[in-house]
Design an enzyme around this catalytic site. Structure first.
Site, PDB file in Angstrom:
ATOM      1  N   TYR A   5      -5.964  24.730  29.295  1.00 45.63           N
ATOM      2  CA  TYR A   5      -7.336  25.185  29.015  1.00 45.63           C
ATOM      3  C   TYR A   5      -7.429  26.082  27.781  1.00 45.63           C
ATOM      4  CZ  TYR A   5      -5.903  29.422  31.540  1.00 45.63           C
ATOM      5  OH  TYR A   5      -5.229  30.535  31.962  1.00 45.63           O
ATOM      6  N   GLU A   6      -6.281  26.543  27.280  1.00 40.57           N
ATOM      7  CA  GLU A   6      -6.313  27.328  26.042  1.00 40.57           C
ATOM      8  C   GLU A   6      -6.503  26.420  24.825  1.00 40.57           C
ATOM      9  OE1 GLU A   6      -3.328  30.808  26.048  1.00 40.57           O
ATOM     10  OE2 GLU A   6      -2.645  29.512  27.664  1.00 40.57           O
ATOM     11  N   HIS A  65     -10.939  36.311  37.582  1.00 38.11           N
ATOM     12  CA  HIS A  65      -9.560  36.477  37.107  1.00 38.11           C
ATOM     13  C   HIS A  65      -9.046  37.870  37.461  1.00 38.11           C
ATOM     14  CE1 HIS A  65      -6.008  35.571  34.822  1.00 38.11           C
ATOM     15  NE2 HIS A  65      -6.209  36.560  33.979  1.00 38.11           N
ATOM     16  N   ASN A  88      -6.532  34.067  46.266  1.00 42.08           N
ATOM     17  CA  ASN A  88      -7.916  34.025  46.778  1.00 42.08           C
ATOM     18  C   ASN A  88      -8.096  32.764  47.606  1.00 42.08           C
ATOM     19  OD1 ASN A  88      -7.735  32.946  43.772  1.00 42.08           O
ATOM     20  ND2 ASN A  88      -9.373  31.787  44.756  1.00 42.08           N
ATOM     21  N   HIS A 138      -1.344  27.407  28.640  1.00 41.37           N
ATOM     22  CA  HIS A 138      -2.159  26.590  29.549  1.00 41.37           C
ATOM     23  C   HIS A 138      -2.918  25.522  28.775  1.00 41.37           C
ATOM     24  CE1 HIS A 138      -1.732  30.562  31.463  1.00 41.37           C
ATOM     25  NE2 HIS A 138      -1.737  29.914  32.599  1.00 41.37           N
ATOM     26  N   SER A 149       0.239  34.524  36.268  1.00 45.59           N
ATOM     27  CA  SER A 149      -0.719  35.642  36.200  1.00 45.59           C
ATOM     28  C   SER A 149      -0.357  36.757  37.157  1.00 45.59           C
ATOM     29  CB  SER A 149      -2.117  35.167  36.595  1.00 45.59           C
ATOM     30  OG  SER A 149      -2.595  34.235  35.687  1.00 45.59           O
ATOM     31  N   HIS A 191      -1.072  37.921  30.864  1.00 46.61           N
ATOM     32  CA  HIS A 191       0.124  37.193  30.424  1.00 46.61           C
ATOM     33  C   HIS A 191       0.640  37.884  29.160  1.00 46.61           C
ATOM     34  CE1 HIS A 191       0.036  33.300  32.705  1.00 46.61           C
ATOM     35  NE2 HIS A 191      -1.157  33.765  32.996  1.00 46.61           N
ATOM     36  N   ALA A 219      -0.384  31.614  40.104  1.00 48.82           N
ATOM     37  CA  ALA A 219      -1.417  32.066  41.042  1.00 48.82           C
ATOM     38  C   ALA A 219      -2.220  30.843  41.454  1.00 48.82           C
ATOM     39  CB  ALA A 219      -2.320  33.082  40.358  1.00 48.82           C
ATOM     40  N   MET A 266      -4.154  25.965  37.695  1.00 46.71           N
ATOM     41  CA  MET A 266      -4.408  25.414  36.359  1.00 46.71           C
ATOM     42  C   MET A 266      -3.149  25.349  35.498  1.00 46.71           C
ATOM     43  SD  MET A 266      -7.822  27.687  35.583  1.00 46.71           S
ATOM     44  CE  MET A 266      -9.061  27.989  36.860  1.00 46.71           C
ATOM     45  N   SER A 267      -1.982  25.313  36.117  1.00 49.92           N
ATOM     46  CA  SER A 267      -0.746  25.325  35.323  1.00 49.92           C
ATOM     47  C   SER A 267       0.336  24.528  36.032  1.00 49.92           C
ATOM     48  CB  SER A 267      -0.282  26.771  35.119  1.00 49.92           C
ATOM     49  OG  SER A 267       0.132  27.344  36.351  1.00 49.92           O
TER      50      SER A 267
END
Ligand code: HPA
Length: 274
Positions: A84-85, A246, A234, A82, A29, A60, A112, A210-211
């Site tokens: 989550y997609e 995001h 963050n 990902h 990201s 992306h 990220a 998350m990746s």
């Protein structure tokens, strides 16, 4: 997934460019600007590539770039898939396996992360030393493709010590501070709760994202030498009062793009192709 499908995709990529890549780069990201440095680029949208899924996340781009960077032949994923997609893990790791079939043996993963380690600041870059796979899944579940790697692969050094040393040396020479730590992978897409971040800290995590982990497992299975670099975008949930978004993630990643780009270019420049 079968070897035939991987070969089909590899052959398609070979039909698009005579460049045979030796290094693969996956951009996370907000880290897309590195792709602009690739010389004589052949840009192929994922939608054009047989057996590839399409990237759906904002920030992306969803294209493959094949070309030269610092004199090395590279293939770069500008945008990744990902969990989550909603894609199965074998769809997520399909591109990496295709790159192996093309002959790629080196991999740089970027992403990220939220910083869990209290000494991390937003904008820091972190070399991933090791990971915690907390996705509740593994991309190697299912038939093993014996041509790619063993059924029960060792994961002692997923992230190459040699490449981590190289990254640290490049950071020193460029005056870019590099953190190093353990990456915990959760599925997302919800960010973590403050209680989950406390738990992850107790488990030994320095950062959360998350990746990356499915890709790193598959790369290690195939014997690819892997480096992973995170941008701390963050402080993880509950550390500050600020809500996570995001938008903030991509804004901070984009703020460090100059350092990030310089660092990755220098690493590729100095990579030994053995
Ligand atoms: N949590 C999970 N993934 C992330 C975060 C986070 O705080 N920041 C960027 N990616």
């Amino acid at each position: 997934m079968t070897l035939e499908k991987l070969k089909e995709t590899a052959n398609y990529l070979k039909s698009r460019t005579p460049v045979i890549p030796e290094v693969a780069i996956v951009l996370g990201s907000g880290l897309g600007p590195l792709a602009e440095l690739i010389e004589e680029p052949v840009v192929i949208p994922y939608g054009d590539i047989p057996n590839f899924a399409k990237s759906t996340v904002e920030g992306h781009a969803g294209e493959l770039i094949i070309g030269n960077l610092k004199g090395k032949h590279v293939v770069c994923m500008n945008g990744r898939f990902h969990f989550y997609e909603g894609y199965p893990l074998d769809t997520i790791v399909f591109p990496l396996r295709t790159f192996k079939v093309l002959g790629v043996n080196k991999l740089i993963l970027t992403n990220a992360v939220g910083g869990i380690n209290l000494s991390f600041l937003a904008g820091d870059l972190m070399i991933i030393q090791d990971h915690l796979n907390l996705m509740g899944n593994n991309p190697l579940i299912g038939n093993n493709i014996d041509e790619l790697g063993p059924r029960f692969p060792d994961m002692t050094e997923i992230y190459s010590r040699r490449l981590r040393n190289l990254a640290r040396n490049c950071g020193d020479q460029l005056g870019i501070k590099l953190q190093e730590g353990v990456y915990a992978a959760l599925t997302g897409p919800s960010y973590e709760t403050p209680a989950e971040i406390k738990m992850l800290r107790l488990l030994g995590a320095d950062a959360v994202g998350m990746s990356t982990v499915p890709e790193a497992i598959v790369a290690s299975h195939m014997g690819m030498e892997t480096l992973a670099i995170s941008c701390v975008t963050n402080a993880a949930a509950g550390i500050s009062d600020q809500k996570l978004s995001h938008k903030e993630v991509t804004a901070v990643a984009s703020r460090v793009k100059n350092d990030f780009t310089k660092l990755v270019s220098m690493i590729i420049d100095n990579m030994e192709m053995t």
